[in-house]
Design a protein around this motif. Structure first.
Motif, PDB file in Angstrom:
ATOM      1  N   SER A  90       0.846  -1.367   0.007  1.00  0.00           N
ATOM      2  CA  SER A  90      -0.079  -0.074   0.104  1.00  0.00           C
ATOM      3  C   SER A  90       0.826   1.506  -0.094  1.00  0.00           C
ATOM      4  CB  SER A  90      -0.862  -0.055   1.188  1.00  0.00           C
ATOM      5  OG  SER A  90      -0.534   0.000   2.305  1.00  0.00           O
ATOM      6  N   VAL A  91       2.186   1.057   0.247  1.00  0.00           N
ATOM      7  CA  VAL A  91       3.050   2.077   0.204  1.00  0.00           C
ATOM      8  C   VAL A  91       3.569   2.367  -1.022  1.00  0.00           C
ATOM      9  CG1 VAL A  91       5.301   3.322   0.934  1.00  0.00           C
ATOM     10  CG2 VAL A  91       3.909   1.985   2.698  1.00  0.00           C
ATOM     11  N   VAL A  92       3.380   3.151  -1.882  1.00  0.00           N
ATOM     12  CA  VAL A  92       3.573   3.563  -3.373  1.00  0.00           C
ATOM     13  C   VAL A  92       4.500   4.550  -3.625  1.00  0.00           C
ATOM     14  CG1 VAL A  92       2.570   4.086  -5.677  1.00  0.00           C
ATOM     15  CG2 VAL A  92       1.251   2.659  -3.931  1.00  0.00           C
ATOM     16  N   PHE A  93       5.722   4.094  -4.309  1.00  0.00           N
ATOM     17  CA  PHE A  93       6.890   5.143  -4.396  1.00  0.00           C
ATOM     18  C   PHE A  93       6.579   5.537  -5.990  1.00  0.00           C
ATOM     19  CE2 PHE A  93       8.796   2.031  -1.484  1.00  0.00           C
ATOM     20  CZ  PHE A  93       9.203   2.812  -0.389  1.00  0.00           C
ATOM     21  N   ASN A  94       6.777   6.854  -6.388  1.00  0.00           N
ATOM     22  CA  ASN A  94       6.480   7.317  -7.726  1.00  0.00           C
ATOM     23  C   ASN A  94       8.075   7.316  -8.254  1.00  0.00           C
ATOM     24  OD1 ASN A  94       3.702   7.725  -8.062  1.00  0.00           O
ATOM     25  ND2 ASN A  94       4.219   8.974  -6.278  1.00  0.00           N
ATOM     26  N   ALA A  95       8.269   6.829  -9.511  1.00  0.00           N
ATOM     27  CA  ALA A  95       9.359   6.840 -10.085  1.00  0.00           C
ATOM     28  C   ALA A  95       9.203   7.124 -11.726  1.00  0.00           C
ATOM     29  CB  ALA A  95      10.420   5.754  -9.780  1.00  0.00           C
ATOM     30  N   SER A  96      10.187   7.650 -12.468  1.00  0.00           N
ATOM     31  CA  SER A  96      10.189   7.673 -13.724  1.00  0.00           C
ATOM     32  C   SER A  96      11.023   6.792 -14.501  1.00  0.00           C
ATOM     33  CB  SER A  96      10.083   9.216 -14.140  1.00  0.00           C
ATOM     34  OG  SER A  96       9.333   9.961 -13.589  1.00  0.00           O
ATOM     35  N   ARG A  97      10.835   6.507 -15.753  1.00  0.00           N
ATOM     36  CA  ARG A  97      11.720   5.804 -16.547  1.00  0.00           C
ATOM     37  C   ARG A  97      13.167   6.832 -16.739  1.00  0.00           C
ATOM     38  NH1 ARG A  97       7.822   3.929 -21.552  1.00  0.00           N
ATOM     39  NH2 ARG A  97       7.234   1.830 -20.789  1.00  0.00           N
ATOM     40  N   GLY A  98      14.172   5.885 -16.866  1.00  0.00           N
ATOM     41  CA  GLY A  98      15.517   6.557 -17.040  1.00  0.00           C
ATOM     42  C   GLY A  98      16.020   7.649 -15.847  1.00  0.00           C
ATOM     43  N   ASN A  99      15.538   7.312 -14.852  1.00  0.00           N
ATOM     44  CA  ASN A  99      16.017   8.429 -13.632  1.00  0.00           C
ATOM     45  C   ASN A  99      16.608   7.287 -12.592  1.00  0.00           C
ATOM     46  OD1 ASN A  99      14.875  10.479 -14.909  1.00  0.00           O
ATOM     47  ND2 ASN A  99      13.431  10.830 -13.124  1.00  0.00           N
ATOM     48  N   ASP A 100      17.439   7.992 -12.008  1.00  0.00           N
ATOM     49  CA  ASP A 100      18.184   7.282 -10.865  1.00  0.00           C
ATOM     50  C   ASP A 100      17.357   7.776  -9.380  1.00  0.00           C
ATOM     51  OD1 ASP A 100      19.829   6.083 -12.506  1.00  0.00           O
ATOM     52  OD2 ASP A 100      21.522   7.729 -12.264  1.00  0.00           O
ATOM     53  N   TYR A 101      17.531   6.929  -8.618  1.00  0.00           N
ATOM     54  CA  TYR A 101      16.720   7.140  -7.101  1.00  0.00           C
ATOM     55  C   TYR A 101      17.595   6.453  -6.184  1.00  0.00           C
ATOM     56  CZ  TYR A 101      12.848   8.433  -9.952  1.00  0.00           C
ATOM     57  OH  TYR A 101      12.052   9.370 -11.088  1.00  0.00           O
ATOM     58  N   PRO A 102      18.165   7.444  -5.120  1.00  0.00           N
ATOM     59  CA  PRO A 102      18.695   6.940  -3.860  1.00  0.00           C
ATOM     60  C   PRO A 102      17.635   5.929  -3.089  1.00  0.00           C
ATOM     61  CG  PRO A 102      18.301   9.252  -3.432  1.00  0.00           C
ATOM     62  CD  PRO A 102      17.718   8.963  -5.009  1.00  0.00           C
ATOM     63  N   VAL A 103      18.280   4.962  -2.436  1.00  0.00           N
ATOM     64  CA  VAL A 103      17.407   4.412  -1.755  1.00  0.00           C
ATOM     65  C   VAL A 103      18.368   3.817  -0.294  1.00  0.00           C
ATOM     66  CG1 VAL A 103      18.166   2.008  -2.888  1.00  0.00           C
ATOM     67  CG2 VAL A 103      16.206   1.938  -1.541  1.00  0.00           C
ATOM     68  N   THR A 104      17.729   3.913   0.788  1.00  0.00           N
ATOM     69  CA  THR A 104      18.609   3.660   2.018  1.00  0.00           C
ATOM     70  C   THR A 104      17.587   2.428   2.935  1.00  0.00           C
ATOM     71  OG1 THR A 104      19.422   5.885   2.392  1.00  0.00           O
ATOM     72  CG2 THR A 104      19.459   4.571   4.223  1.00  0.00           C
ATOM     73  N   VAL A 105      18.437   1.523   3.291  1.00  0.00           N
ATOM     74  CA  VAL A 105      17.845   0.505   4.307  1.00  0.00           C
ATOM     75  C   VAL A 105      18.471   0.428   5.513  1.00  0.00           C
ATOM     76  CG1 VAL A 105      17.370  -1.957   4.404  1.00  0.00           C
ATOM     77  CG2 VAL A 105      17.141  -0.833   2.138  1.00  0.00           C
ATOM     78  N   THR A 106      17.525   0.577   6.662  1.00  0.00           N
ATOM     79  CA  THR A 106      18.045   0.517   7.871  1.00  0.00           C
ATOM     80  C   THR A 106      17.383  -0.667   8.637  1.00  0.00           C
ATOM     81  OG1 THR A 106      18.264   2.916   7.992  1.00  0.00           O
ATOM     82  CG2 THR A 106      18.567   1.713  10.148  1.00  0.00           C
ATOM     83  N   GLY A 107      18.195  -1.553   9.325  1.00  0.00           N
ATOM     84  CA  GLY A 107      17.718  -2.752  10.173  1.00  0.00           C
ATOM     85  C   GLY A 107      18.895  -3.477  11.127  1.00  0.00           C
TER      86      GLY A 107
END
Length: 411
Positions: A209-226
């Protein structure tokens, strides 16, 4: 029924492969029929999914166009919007050396469920002999002005996509020994999702149900904590079903690195790692499954423990599933999240901008409108003097791993 001027000899369809259909038909000239009824052959399809199709056939002198029609609303014709798919163009070849073309067909979410007619239509294109950019020569499923080719009809059995989470993706059914080591935060595309670290979580958590919006051809940073529990070989991977085939393929994974213990949680070791996800330019549009897997990796007396999209064997870690809404190449305005507690001024700017109101600046990154990173740093004063006039994105990461995105205009 389509009408051909010269029949099907040397211009027939020799194979159709689609889903579980893999049907080869005669290429013997002299008895090739204009129409072949293969409606007794069928395949199961599910709404919302994409399926590969391949069509093979000779084309004696001129290239041939191939179009597939599917009567999604089951009203008895193929003339409705969204029911035709141009598969491609077969180059001229004799039956022994016939070419194959491949493409994909997306079954719309609103397709009527049940038994549905599919038509494969092949026709030679005279204009394409001297002009590779010639338009498609097939106007309809019952075109009366065709030159030479063949028609084959099949049946597809369409079912609704009403399966429960995590189906049709794999769950924890192949895990033999389990220790849940939780993910606490995922930051991606300007959205942060926190989850429990109490030790009682499911091995696969449903955050679709959590929706991330992203566009073709683009770079997106992602961080994971755990949780890392003091181990140095706890990895994080992102798996994204870009082609919507309900499987996380080998080219759909992103290694986000190993978690370090830089962000300890009271009473439990906790780490963080960051990486970048690039959305391919050919990714299918719309809602797409994203799976984040955090897993302890080892090769020891315990056996080989590794990070897999479908946890199996002895699994120490956790999986979280999300949704990415993949959009066309141009930047989506929904991708820009505002935070009124910070100020970026002056904006528009002629060169220097200053950040105010940020608690614990970790770093900033500046991207152009196509998603290319141009600059990064960790100061509250940023120089854009060397940038050409235009619109840019400023992405700010705080020390508590929050992501803030601001639009900057350089005059």
């Amino acid at each position: 029924m389509p009408v051909f001027q010269y029949g099907a000899d040397s211009n027939m369809i020799s194979n159709v492969t689609f889903g579980s259909i893999n049907n080869s038909s005669s290429v013997q000239s002299g008895n090739a029929q204009i129409y072949e009824d293969f409606t007794s052959i069928s395949t199961d399809l599910q709404t919302g999914n994409s399926y590969l199709i391949s069509v093979k056939g000779p084309s004696s002198t001129f290239p041939s166009d191939v179009v597939v029609f599917i009567d999604f609303n089951q009203n008895g014709n193929f003339d409705d919007s969204g029911e035709r798919f141009y598969i491609g163009r077969l180059e001229a070849a004799n039956p022994a050396n016939a070419f194959t073309i491949n493409n994909s067909i997306v079954i719309p979410a609103n397709a009527t469920v049940g038994s549905t007619r599919m038509r494969v239509l092949k026709n030679t294109n005279v204009e394409a002999y001297s002009n590779s950019a010639a338009p498609n020569s097939i106007n309809s499923a019952c075109d009366s002005d065709l030159r030479a080719g063949q028609v084959e009809d099949y049946t597809v059995m369409i079912s609704g996509n009403n399966a429960v989470f995590p189906f049709p993706y794999c769950g924890a059914e192949n895990v033999t020994t389990l220790t849940v080591s939780e993910i606490s935060t995922v930051d991606f595309a300007g959205i942060s999702n926190d989850s429990a670290m109490g030790g009682n979580s499911e091995v696969i958590e449903n955050f679709t149900s959590v929706v991330f919006n992203a566009s073709r051809g683009n770079d997106y940073p992602v961080t994971v904590t755990g949780g890392t529990h003091g181990q140095t070989s706890v990895s994080a991977y992102a798996y994204i079903d870009f082609n919507h085939n309900n499987v996380f393929d080998a080219d759909e994974k992103f290694n986000l690195g190993y978690l370090d213990n830089s962000d300890p949680v009271s009473g439990q070791q906790s780490g963080v790692t960051s990486g970048t996800i690039t959305i391919p330019v050919n990714a299918l549009l719309g809602n797409t499954r994203l799976r984040i897997v955090k897993a302890y990796e080892s090769s020891s007396w315990m056996g080989t423990l590794e990070n897999l999209p479908c946890p199996s064997g002895w699994f120490i870690g956790q999986t979280e599933d999300y949704t990415i809404n993949i959009q066309p190449e141009n930047l989506s305005t929904t991708e820009v999240s505002k935070n009124t507690s910070i100020k970026v001024f002056p904006n528009p700017t002629t060169g220097i901008i200053t950040l105010k109101g940020i608690k614990g600046l970790e770093k900033y990154e500046v991207y152009n409108i196509t998603g290319q990173k141009l600059l990064e740093g960790n100061s509250e004063v940023i120089s854009l003097e060397s940038f050409v006039p235009g619109t840019y994105l400023l992405k700010i990461q705080t020390k508590d791993k929050k992501m803030i995105t601001e639009k900057i205009i350089k005059k």
